[in-house]
Structure formats: structure tokens, C-alpha cells
Design a protein around this motif. Structure first.
Motif, PDB file in Angstrom:
ATOM      1  N   VAL A   1       0.989  -0.925   0.012  1.00  0.00           N
ATOM      2  CA  VAL A   1      -0.030  -0.108  -0.284  1.00  0.00           C
ATOM      3  C   VAL A   1       0.966   1.579  -0.142  1.00  0.00           C
ATOM      4  O   VAL A   1       1.565   1.464   0.921  1.00  0.00           O
ATOM      5  CB  VAL A   1      -0.740  -0.171   1.139  1.00  0.00           C
ATOM      6  N   ALA A   2       0.834   2.173  -0.987  1.00  0.00           N
ATOM      7  CA  ALA A   2       1.867   3.199  -1.556  1.00  0.00           C
ATOM      8  C   ALA A   2       0.550   3.814  -1.940  1.00  0.00           C
ATOM      9  O   ALA A   2       0.567   3.839  -3.244  1.00  0.00           O
ATOM     10  CB  ALA A   2       2.790   2.716  -2.380  1.00  0.00           C
ATOM     11  N   PHE A   3       0.665   5.845  -1.293  1.00  0.00           N
ATOM     12  CA  PHE A   3       0.297   6.756  -2.518  1.00  0.00           C
ATOM     13  C   PHE A   3       1.210   7.401  -2.562  1.00  0.00           C
ATOM     14  O   PHE A   3       0.774   9.018  -3.089  1.00  0.00           O
ATOM     15  CB  PHE A   3      -0.656   7.487  -1.595  1.00  0.00           C
ATOM     16  N   GLY A   4       2.530   7.182  -3.069  1.00  0.00           N
ATOM     17  CA  GLY A   4       2.914   8.515  -3.330  1.00  0.00           C
ATOM     18  C   GLY A   4       3.467   9.204  -2.832  1.00  0.00           C
ATOM     19  O   GLY A   4       3.204   9.350  -1.615  1.00  0.00           O
ATOM     20  N   SER A   5       4.358  10.644  -3.186  1.00  0.00           N
ATOM     21  CA  SER A   5       5.206  11.820  -2.988  1.00  0.00           C
ATOM     22  C   SER A   5       3.266  12.558  -2.675  1.00  0.00           C
ATOM     23  O   SER A   5       3.921  13.631  -2.393  1.00  0.00           O
ATOM     24  CB  SER A   5       6.281  12.013  -3.443  1.00  0.00           C
ATOM     25  N   GLU A   6       2.437  12.447  -3.295  1.00  0.00           N
ATOM     26  CA  GLU A   6       1.697  13.651  -3.646  1.00  0.00           C
ATOM     27  C   GLU A   6       0.332  13.478  -3.182  1.00  0.00           C
ATOM     28  O   GLU A   6       0.296  14.365  -2.512  1.00  0.00           O
ATOM     29  CB  GLU A   6       1.287  13.851  -5.452  1.00  0.00           C
ATOM     30  N   ALA A   7      -0.141  12.223  -3.260  1.00  0.00           N
ATOM     31  CA  ALA A   7      -0.943  12.291  -2.454  1.00  0.00           C
ATOM     32  C   ALA A   7      -1.341  11.669  -0.782  1.00  0.00           C
ATOM     33  O   ALA A   7      -0.181  10.978  -0.487  1.00  0.00           O
ATOM     34  CB  ALA A   7      -2.785  11.386  -3.361  1.00  0.00           C
ATOM     35  N   LYS A   8      -2.563  12.432  -0.475  1.00  0.00           N
ATOM     36  CA  LYS A   8      -2.041  12.093   1.501  1.00  0.00           C
ATOM     37  C   LYS A   8      -4.073  11.992   1.590  1.00  0.00           C
ATOM     38  O   LYS A   8      -5.200  12.667   1.198  1.00  0.00           O
ATOM     39  CB  LYS A   8      -1.641  13.558   2.095  1.00  0.00           C
ATOM     40  N   LEU A   9      -4.449  11.529   2.064  1.00  0.00           N
ATOM     41  CA  LEU A   9      -5.561  11.084   2.199  1.00  0.00           C
ATOM     42  C   LEU A   9      -6.212  11.818   3.959  1.00  0.00           C
ATOM     43  O   LEU A   9      -5.253  11.664   4.268  1.00  0.00           O
ATOM     44  CB  LEU A   9      -5.787   8.923   3.270  1.00  0.00           C
ATOM     45  N   THR A  10      -7.688  11.564   3.707  1.00  0.00           N
ATOM     46  CA  THR A  10      -8.044  12.434   4.644  1.00  0.00           C
ATOM     47  C   THR A  10      -7.960  11.593   5.895  1.00  0.00           C
ATOM     48  O   THR A  10      -8.053  10.355   6.204  1.00  0.00           O
ATOM     49  CB  THR A  10      -9.268  12.582   4.132  1.00  0.00           C
ATOM     50  N   GLN A  11      -8.424  12.339   7.256  1.00  0.00           N
ATOM     51  CA  GLN A  11      -8.172  10.735   8.430  1.00  0.00           C
ATOM     52  C   GLN A  11      -9.113   9.859   8.063  1.00  0.00           C
ATOM     53  O   GLN A  11      -9.454   8.244   8.580  1.00  0.00           O
ATOM     54  CB  GLN A  11      -8.790  11.993   9.432  1.00  0.00           C
ATOM     55  N   ALA A  12     -10.632  10.797   7.700  1.00  0.00           N
ATOM     56  CA  ALA A  12     -11.174   9.185   7.227  1.00  0.00           C
ATOM     57  C   ALA A  12     -11.280   8.485   6.241  1.00  0.00           C
ATOM     58  O   ALA A  12     -11.200   6.969   6.515  1.00  0.00           O
ATOM     59  CB  ALA A  12     -12.973   9.990   6.873  1.00  0.00           C
TER      60      ALA A  12
END
Length: 470
Positions: free
Chosen positions: A282-293
Motif C-alpha cells: 500500500v503506497a500513495f506516492g509523494s503527492e497524495a495524502k488521504l483524509t483522516q476518514a
């Protein structure tokens, strides 16, 4: 046929590692053929963060550092998009626009034949023309995304018929082949700001930058291949009425030297203990950041799968991000042993290359998608920002990846949809088509004769269309 006379090519990417690395990969491939590359970054820190240039290429690649000017509202020492929250990236662009004078001074002292530049520096074209240096937009987005955006004039002035977010959820009128590639409503709503000039700062819109970068050019280079998206490449050629030259998908062909890294030793030790083909990365790269929810639902979905997982978790975008995300209470205790979580940098290609890893769950970032296909790993997609929604739709259409089902209006998803999607792609007979198709794409990506052919084609064009120095 290879070029005889060697070129001097300046490369000038935007301040995002998702842009910098595809520029550097192409730079290395051109340098390997004996051409001189001036790789310019408007930040010493970004240059220092790059992997060491291989010894055989070092004489051909000059890493040029241009210090960034100071701009209010940016965190101290912030020099890339990964170091600032999304709402402050506009200040990075303002800072980037102030580089016109120093980049002009550098070009005046250079002997460059061509400059390959990102869309953000649309203002560089007239400077290059005045100095008799050929200008080439080098686009690191997919041809499908560029085709979906439309003709340059539409981007600059508006296309007149896509005026509501809902208008972006269907195939554009200029796409004449069958495709389901379009935006979800929540993606269209998120991208809407990119079509507007920022009233506070005067920062021009993303659409304007893209359109102006494509307004006057001899040709455009694009990170793509006929095997991956031939229909979209032909659409761009017809739309721009100029040559559109794919440079290939630029797989990572270098032998990694990270084995002695302490983190990699720990990660490899854990991966070695897992069964072959059992681990979800599981990896979302350098740009994406998920919300807390979203982080909570993703974590609880991973827990529901019962599968071993390695999660490269992004908690915040730089130290100035005041909303770091956290894991659900008790999650790490409940998944201890079968789950491993890192919140710092991890060697992604080394992990993808490990035989225990079966699939990648990611945001559909282009570079990560290419890396997953290169190593034959199935794709589970959760697009977050920018072009990722279009990439996910394209991969889904080609049965190269499966999108986690989401609410079309707000992008919400559930832990159950995460678990069901992961199990489908990694375990179920229904998901075999995704596992098989990615293996077929792996064979194409690993064909370096094809990749070198794309680079040779680009270099031949650059050689035959440079300005005479007489």
C-alpha cells in the motif's frame, strides 16, 4: 538510425518528484547515447535528493542548481510539493514564476540546442525563442489525460460547452473512439479550482499554464507509448496538428544499490518471511495524502482482508501540514505480525520487485503504476489528486487495474469495499484477468529495444530540427 552530431539539451521540470523523476529517467537515456544534458532544478535541495548519477553517465549530465527566491506564505525551506499542504502549492508556483530572470541568464551562457520544459514554466517558450533555442513541452501526464483536457485554445479561453462539473463526467465531444475514460463527479469538483485564476495571489490557472505551454511549439514529447495508449496519442496528434512524440513509459532499468540501507534490510527481512505472492503493498506516492476518514476506512479494510500488507503511510505533507492523519486506535496491535507500516521513505521498486508482493494498492500515480506493471504486480486503485482519476479509469478500461468502488458525489468509500476489492484482485478467479493483463504489460515494459527505439526517435527529431548555430 542514431544521431551522429551530439546535442546539448536543457531539462527543466516542475518542483514535484512525480515530474522530476520522469525527466531524470529520460535524461539518463539520452545521456547514455552521448548527448549532453543540463538538468536544471530551481532548488538545491531537490538536486541533492536525486539518486547518484551512474558513473558512466556522470560526464554527460550536469545538475544545475538555481536558488529559489523568497515568497511569503511558504514554509521555510519548502522547495517541492511534498513539503507543503495542497492549499499552499499555489505559492510554490508563484515562486517558480520568479525564476524567469535566473533561467534566462543560465540559458544565455549555455550552448543549448533544445530545452525540454514542464507546463508550469509556460513563460519559458518566448525566452528560448529569443535565444534561438528550440522549445519542446515534455509532458509527463498520460496521453489520455491530455486528450481529455482538450485543445490548447480551450484550456486558455474555456471550451464553451464544459461549464459545470457534471460536464467533465462524460467523454469529450472531440474524442471519436469508444472509451469510458472521464472524471467522476468528485474528481471534477476537486479539479475545478485548476480552471480558475487565484484572485488572492494572481496565480494563473492550471488550465492556462497547460494551454499556453502548448500554444506555440514545433513538437511535444510525452511519457507514453503506442502499446499503452495508441488511440489517445493519435488523438493528440490530430488535435495539436503537430508531431506528438512518445518517449516510452520509462521503466526503472537501473540496478538498485539500496541493499545496504538499514530500512531496506528490515523491510526485506519481513518480506522474506511472507509467503510468495501473499503481500499487499500500500503506497500513495509523494503527492497524495488521504483524509483522516479515508485513512480510517482504508486501515480497517486492510484489517478485514486478513492478508499480510506493507503500508508506506503518508501522515502529512511537510512539517507545515497541521492536519496529520492517524491510524485507528488498536489497529497496529490487532494487525501486528501480518502488517508492517512505515511513515518514512521506502525503496518502492525494491519492494515491488520482491517475490512475496502480489499487488499494489495506490492512488494511480503514473510513475507508481508504471513501476507496478514493470514488476508484474496487480493494481488496486484509489485515485486522489490531479490526473489520477483519469489514469484509474484508463487502467480499469484496459483491465489493468481495479478501482475501489466509491461514492460518485464525494469520493467516500467503505472498509468493506476496500476488503472486497483487495480480495478480488489478489485471490478471486474474477480478478485473474487483472493479474494476467499486468503480466502481459510487464513483457512490453521490459523490452528495452522498444524503449530505446522511442528515445532514438525523439533524438532524431531533435537533431533534425534544431536551430543552425551558424
Amino acid at each position: 538510425m542514431a544521431c551522429v552530431e551530439k546535442l546539448h539539451i536543457v531539462m527543466f521540470p516542475w518542483l514535484a518528484f512525480g515530474h522530476i523523476f520522469p525527466y531524470l529517467k529520460l535524461a539518463k537515456l539520452m545521456a547514455a547515447k552521448g548527448h549532453k544534458i543540463s538538468f536544471v532544478s530551481a532548488t538545491p535541495k531537490n538536486i541533492d535528493s536525486l539518486p547518484k548519477i551512474p558513473q558512466n553517465l556522470a560526464p554527460f549530465i550536469n545538475l544545475v542548481k538555481i536558488p529559489l527566491p523568497l515568497v511569503p506564505n511558504l514554509p521555510e525551506n519548502a522547495e517541492s510539493t511534498t513539503e507543503v499542504p495542497f492549499h499552499k502549492v499555489k505559492y510554490l508556483k508563484l515562486m517558480y514564476d520568479l525564476l524567469q530572470e535566473p533561467i534566462t541568464r543560465f540559458l544565455e551562457s549555455s550552448t543549448a540546442d533544445w530545452i525540454l520544459a514542464d507546463y508550469v514554466s509556460y513563460w519559458l517558450r518566448p525566452i528560448a525563442s529569443r535565444l534561438r533555442i528550440r522549445w519542446c513541452p515534455y509532458n509527463i501526464f498520460t496521453a489520455s489525460f491530455m486528450g481529455f483536457l482538450g485543445p490548447p485554445s480551450n484550456l486558455i479561453k474555456g471550451d464553451g460547452y464544459r461549464v459545470k462539473p457534471e460536464d467533465f463526467t462524460v467523454k469529450p465531444e472531440w474524442v471519436h473512439f469508444d472509451t469510458n475514460v472521464a472524471m467522476s463527479l468528485y474528481q471534477s469538483l476537486a479539479l475545478a479550482a485548476g480552471y480558475e485564476t487565484d484572485e488572492e495571489t494572481g496565480n494563473v490557472s492550471e488550465a492556462y499554464r497547460v494551454g499556453r505551454s502548448l500554444e506555440y511549439f514545433d513538437m511535444v514529447a510525452i511519457r507514453s507509448s503506442v502499446e499503452f495508449e495508441g488511440d489517445w496519442l493519435k488523438l493528440l496528434q490530430d488535435m495539436y496538428e503537430k508531431p506528438v512524440i512518445p518517449v516510452g513509459l520509462l521503466p526503472d532499468v537501473e540496478e538498485s544499490k539500496e541493499d545496504d540501507n538499514e530500512d531496506w534490510s528490515e523491510i526485506k527481512d519481513w518480506l522474506d518471511k511472507q509467503a510468495k505472492g501473499s503481500v499487499l503493498f500500500v503506497a500513495f506516492g509523494s503527492e497524495a495524502k488521504l483524509t483522516q476518514a479515508q485513512t480510517t476506512e482504508l486501515a480497517l479494510g486492510l484489517e478485514l482482508t486478513g492478508l499480510p500488507f506493507f503500508w508506506a503511510m503518508k501522515k502529512q505533507r511537510g512539517l507545515s501540514d497541521t492536519e496529520p492523519v492517524e491510524l485507528p486506535e488498536g489497529f497496529q496491535d490487532r494487525t501486528r505480525g501480518r502488517g508492517m507500516i512505515y511513515t518514512t521513505w521506502v525503496p518502492q521498486t525494491k519492494i515491488l520487485d520482491h517475490e512475496s508482493v502480489s499487488a499494489l494498492l495506490n492512488s494511480s500515480g503514473y510513475s507508481s503504476v508504471v513501476e507496478a506493471m514493470q514488476f508484474g504486480k496487480a493494481l488496486i486503485l484509489l485515485p486522489c489528486v490531479y490526473d489520477q482519476g483519469i489514469i484509474a479509469k484508463q487502467l480499469e478500461e484496459k483491465k489493468l487495474g481495479f478501482q475501489i468502488p466509491r461514492d460518485e458525489s464525494d469520493g467516500g468509500f467503505t472498509r468493506e469495499s476496500v476488503a472486497e476489492s483487495v480480495n478480488l484482485v489478489m485471490l478471486d478467479e474474477e480478478g485473474k484477468i487483472y493479474r494476467d493483463n499486468v503480466k502481459d504489460m510487464q513483457a512490453i515494459l521490459c523490452d528495452m529495444d522498444k524503449q530505446n527505439g522511442y528515445v532514438d526517435n525523439l533524438l532524431n527529431y531533435l537533431q533534425n530540427h534544431k536551430f543552425s548555430k551558424n
